[in-house]
Design an enzyme around this catalytic site. Sequence first.
Site, PDB file in Angstrom:
ATOM      1  CE1 TYR A 102      -3.765   2.456   0.939  1.00 41.43           C
ATOM      2  CE2 TYR A 102      -1.960   3.572   2.057  1.00 41.43           C
ATOM      3  CZ  TYR A 102      -3.236   3.590   1.537  1.00 41.43           C
ATOM      4  OH  TYR A 102      -3.977   4.740   1.608  1.00 41.43           O
ATOM      5  CD  GLU A 190      -5.853   4.205  -1.414  1.00 42.81           C
ATOM      6  OE1 GLU A 190      -6.043   4.586  -0.245  1.00 42.81           O
ATOM      7  OE2 GLU A 190      -6.726   3.610  -2.080  1.00 42.81           O
TER       8      GLU A 190
END
Length: 377
Positions: A102, A190
């Site tokens: 992530y 993201e």
Amino acid sequence: MKIHEYQAKDLFSSYGIPVKKYILCHGANEAVTAYDELITDLVVVKAQVLTGGRGKAGGVKLAKNKDETLHHAKNILALTIKDYPVTKIILSESVDIKSEYYVSFIIDRNSKSVVLMMSTEGGMEIEEVAAETPEKIHKFVIDPLIGMPDYLARKYAFVMFDNPAYVNQMAAILQKLYKLFIDTDASLAEINPLVVTGEEELLAVDAKMTFDDNALYRQPDILSLFEPTEDEKVEAYAKEKGFSFVHLDGKIGCMVNGAGLAMATMDMIKLYGGTPANFLDIGGSSNPNKVIDAMKLLLKDPKVKVVLINIFGGITRCDDVASGLLTAFEQLNTDIPVIVRLTGTNEKEGRNMLRGTRFKVAETMGEATRMAVDASK
Ligand code: GDP
Ligand code: MN
């Protein structure tokens, strides 16, 4: 403002962040044709909706051949994910995923800075990781004057990887993603998951970006990516008409002059056990056109069962407002119950003009609200 994954991937590509080729499709047959244009046999069919959690909702499926592509494309295009109907999908070359990570840049209000967030536990369970093992999410405040020079990018990359080959790729991705974030006035950039592939390459499998609405005036290229939802279209209409409008989920449409009175009206509706369908401040003046525009706005919402008009006549006299309402409703084709509470200058004259017409007239706010709540049930 949000954009779709495919739009974010285009931005990633133009900044040199590695992504797989994709083809955007609006129908299942288009997806079958697109299948031949991709070089891998294994492809991934992905819903394009302005919300996350597509994987868990069945909006991300692998397909080995044309039949499976058609099957998944049809199913995904029939889905509604968190209130967003799926109207388009992408077909993308599938990635051989070894591990998922992530990484994001986000505006953090506490530190009043851009913050880099990274985790080795990327993928669909990132919310659980954040809730249960927050220590597995690394956060670094970025100094706006220093930004993301080589030495910092490498330092942060080492937090995620030991292998120098991955560190080099990660550092480059961090620098490019940060530059994209700053250049576009983003509020979030993201990658979840960022993956290591079977060929030892780092690649963005998903892409998510949101942008600061207040900066869109200087981001015409980003603004051109805007796809309003049905709610946003209604809000744009309200803005164009000069109203202050927020859509809510209830049954009582509210038309009020003044923001404070509009708030109080919603409070009263709740107090008497009803549900407001919206906040709407139409401002001053008794112009019938304004009432017509406001009614059109309220009637766009199929949940609205009754309309409550709450007007305080200060500079605008109540008899003017009443005649504005009568003129407006001559042109409106609706039999929805409309309750009117008028108070202020010439209120008696105003109320008398409305008695015996299609309007239900109330004297106090409490009485008007009770009538509206009863009519909504
Ligand atoms: P999200 O659920 O909306 O965040 O959608 P993602 O694009 O992140 O996809 C969800 C999950 O599907 C990922 O975490 C991956 O595990 C899986 N996935 C997505 N694309 C591929 C792919 O090309 N190959 C493989 N094997 N899995 C994929
Ligand atoms: Mn994702």
